[in-house]
Design a protein around this motif. Sequence first.
Motif, mmCIF file in Angstrom:
data_model
loop_
_atom_site.group_PDB
_atom_site.id
_atom_site.type_symbol
_atom_site.label_atom_id
_atom_site.label_comp_id
_atom_site.label_asym_id
_atom_site.label_seq_id
_atom_site.Cartn_x
_atom_site.Cartn_y
_atom_site.Cartn_z
ATOM 1 N N GLY A 41 0.778 -1.232 0.000
ATOM 2 C CA GLY A 41 0.000 0.000 0.000
ATOM 3 C C GLY A 41 0.809 1.281 0.000
ATOM 4 N N ALA A 42 2.142 1.182 -0.053
ATOM 5 C CA ALA A 42 2.974 2.385 -0.100
ATOM 6 C C ALA A 42 2.884 3.025 -1.477
ATOM 7 N N ASN A 43 2.885 4.359 -1.501
ATOM 8 C CA ASN A 43 2.981 5.008 -2.806
ATOM 9 C C ASN A 43 4.440 4.960 -3.249
ATOM 10 N N PRO A 44 4.748 5.303 -4.505
ATOM 11 C CA PRO A 44 6.131 5.157 -4.984
ATOM 12 C C PRO A 44 7.179 5.872 -4.136
ATOM 13 N N VAL A 45 6.897 7.085 -3.687
ATOM 14 C CA VAL A 45 7.864 7.820 -2.878
ATOM 15 C C VAL A 45 8.051 7.141 -1.524
ATOM 16 N N GLU A 46 6.962 6.697 -0.898
ATOM 17 C CA GLU A 46 7.062 5.991 0.373
ATOM 18 C C GLU A 46 7.841 4.686 0.228
ATOM 19 N N ALA A 47 7.599 3.984 -0.886
ATOM 20 C CA ALA A 47 8.301 2.724 -1.117
ATOM 21 C C ALA A 47 9.802 2.956 -1.280
ATOM 22 N N LEU A 48 10.190 3.970 -2.063
ATOM 23 C CA LEU A 48 11.602 4.248 -2.279
ATOM 24 C C LEU A 48 12.274 4.720 -0.986
ATOM 25 N N ALA A 49 11.605 5.597 -0.245
ATOM 26 C CA ALA A 49 12.177 6.119 0.987
ATOM 27 C C ALA A 49 12.357 5.016 2.028
ATOM 28 N N THR A 50 11.341 4.180 2.204
ATOM 29 C CA THR A 50 11.415 3.091 3.181
ATOM 30 C C THR A 50 12.424 2.046 2.747
ATOM 31 N N ASN A 51 12.515 1.816 1.450
ATOM 32 C CA ASN A 51 13.495 0.855 0.944
ATOM 33 C C ASN A 51 14.914 1.331 1.212
ATOM 34 N N LYS A 52 15.170 2.623 1.080
ATOM 35 C CA LYS A 52 16.506 3.142 1.371
ATOM 36 C C LYS A 52 16.843 2.963 2.849
ATOM 37 N N LEU A 53 15.862 3.157 3.718
ATOM 38 C CA LEU A 53 16.086 2.981 5.154
ATOM 39 C C LEU A 53 16.505 1.555 5.471
ATOM 40 N N GLN A 54 15.672 0.594 5.081
ATOM 41 C CA GLN A 54 15.985 -0.786 5.438
ATOM 42 C C GLN A 54 17.163 -1.340 4.625
ATOM 43 N N GLY A 55 17.307 -0.882 3.388
ATOM 44 C CA GLY A 55 18.403 -1.348 2.548
ATOM 45 C C GLY A 55 19.767 -0.892 3.054
ATOM 46 N N SER A 56 19.809 0.267 3.716
ATOM 47 C CA SER A 56 21.066 0.752 4.269
ATOM 48 C C SER A 56 21.602 -0.203 5.325
ATOM 49 N N PHE A 57 20.718 -0.793 6.103
ATOM 50 C CA PHE A 57 21.145 -1.752 7.118
ATOM 51 C C PHE A 57 21.706 -3.008 6.468
ATOM 52 N N HIS A 179 33.956 -5.022 -2.311
ATOM 53 C CA HIS A 179 34.174 -3.586 -2.435
ATOM 54 C C HIS A 179 32.907 -2.845 -2.857
ATOM 55 N N THR A 180 32.002 -3.544 -3.512
ATOM 56 C CA THR A 180 30.741 -2.932 -3.921
ATOM 57 C C THR A 180 29.904 -2.508 -2.725
ATOM 58 N N LYS A 181 29.956 -3.281 -1.646
ATOM 59 C CA LYS A 181 29.028 -3.062 -0.530
ATOM 60 C C LYS A 181 29.230 -1.724 0.159
ATOM 61 N N LEU A 182 30.487 -1.290 0.355
ATOM 62 C CA LEU A 182 30.708 0.005 0.988
ATOM 63 C C LEU A 182 30.152 1.131 0.124
ATOM 64 N N LEU A 183 30.386 1.063 -1.178
ATOM 65 C CA LEU A 183 29.902 2.125 -2.062
ATOM 66 C C LEU A 183 28.377 2.130 -2.135
ATOM 67 N N ASN A 184 27.781 0.941 -2.136
ATOM 68 C CA ASN A 184 26.326 0.841 -2.151
ATOM 69 C C ASN A 184 25.745 1.375 -0.838
ATOM 70 N N PHE A 185 26.407 1.058 0.269
ATOM 71 C CA PHE A 185 25.991 1.566 1.584
ATOM 72 C C PHE A 185 26.054 3.086 1.609
ATOM 73 N N ALA A 186 27.138 3.645 1.081
ATOM 74 C CA ALA A 186 27.303 5.095 1.079
ATOM 75 C C ALA A 186 26.251 5.783 0.212
ATOM 76 N N SER A 187 25.995 5.241 -0.975
ATOM 77 C CA SER A 187 24.981 5.857 -1.844
ATOM 78 C C SER A 187 23.586 5.733 -1.233
ATOM 79 N N ASN A 188 23.338 4.626 -0.530
ATOM 80 C CA ASN A 188 22.067 4.476 0.187
ATOM 81 C C ASN A 188 21.903 5.547 1.250
ATOM 82 N N LEU A 189 22.970 5.782 2.032
ATOM 83 C CA LEU A 189 22.903 6.799 3.078
ATOM 84 C C LEU A 189 22.678 8.183 2.497
ATOM 85 N N GLY A 190 23.369 8.483 1.409
ATOM 86 C CA GLY A 190 23.209 9.792 0.790
ATOM 87 C C GLY A 190 21.797 10.041 0.307
#
Length: 254
Positions: A41-57, A179-190
């Motif tokens: 039931g998330a709208n696209p912005v909510e889905a992307l924002a929440t995905n960045k939160l949990q994906g960063s972990f 080496h991909t994981k640190l860069l992916n983590f950083a882009s997620n945080l940004g």
Amino acid sequence: MFEVTADLVALLIMAAFVAGFVDAIAGGGGLITVPALLLAGANPVEALATNKLQGSFGSGTAMISYARAGHVRLRDQAGMALVSLLAGAGGALVAHLIPAEVLRVIMPVVLVAVALFFAIKPGLTDLDRVQRMGPGVFTFTAVPLIAAYDGFFGPGTGSFFMIGFIMLAGYGVLKATAHTKLLNFASNLGSLAVFVFSGATWWAVGLVMALAQTAGAVLGARLAMRVGARLIKPLLVTTSTLMAARLLWQVWGV
């Protein structure tokens, strides 16, 4: 307490665990979690924002797992990580300027190319290859381009970082994954830092999904380090193909 009902939370937790496992090995966890959030039931912005939160972990946990095992020295990647963080934030800021329809048409083609590359390219092992680009050039060309893409769109970011590390930096498959994981983590945080101000993040759901992502990432990273390219290559081919199929499905509106 949660933004959705308990049964949907349970499904999102399972989706996050599987996504964390897959993403720690080959990238593409967003293929699982973003559609799951949209279905909840998330709208696209909510889905992307929440995905960045949990994906960063998830990406952060995988990063630590690979570092502890000695597959990457985080200090040596600090400059790349800073560039990735800033580019990820920049990508999120300009997301509204990029027509999503254009990206949805282009990205399936790119992802199929990634899948074919890993499926048929000979000699992709855990051994290092010929370096075609120095660390400095790689940091200020490939890294910001991929990280900015992660900020404004996302699917396949881990796969693109891996392609860059293998073909340009000359890394073996396992080393590229680590080496991909640190860069992916950083882009997620940004990009997360930008999305936080949008007020669209589902914090309660995102945090419980983050716990599941963490567990899946630990398991996935351990398995990848044990098996190496023999596991990473086929899983990367599979996830890239599925992401392409998912994007094509969105374009055609099936």
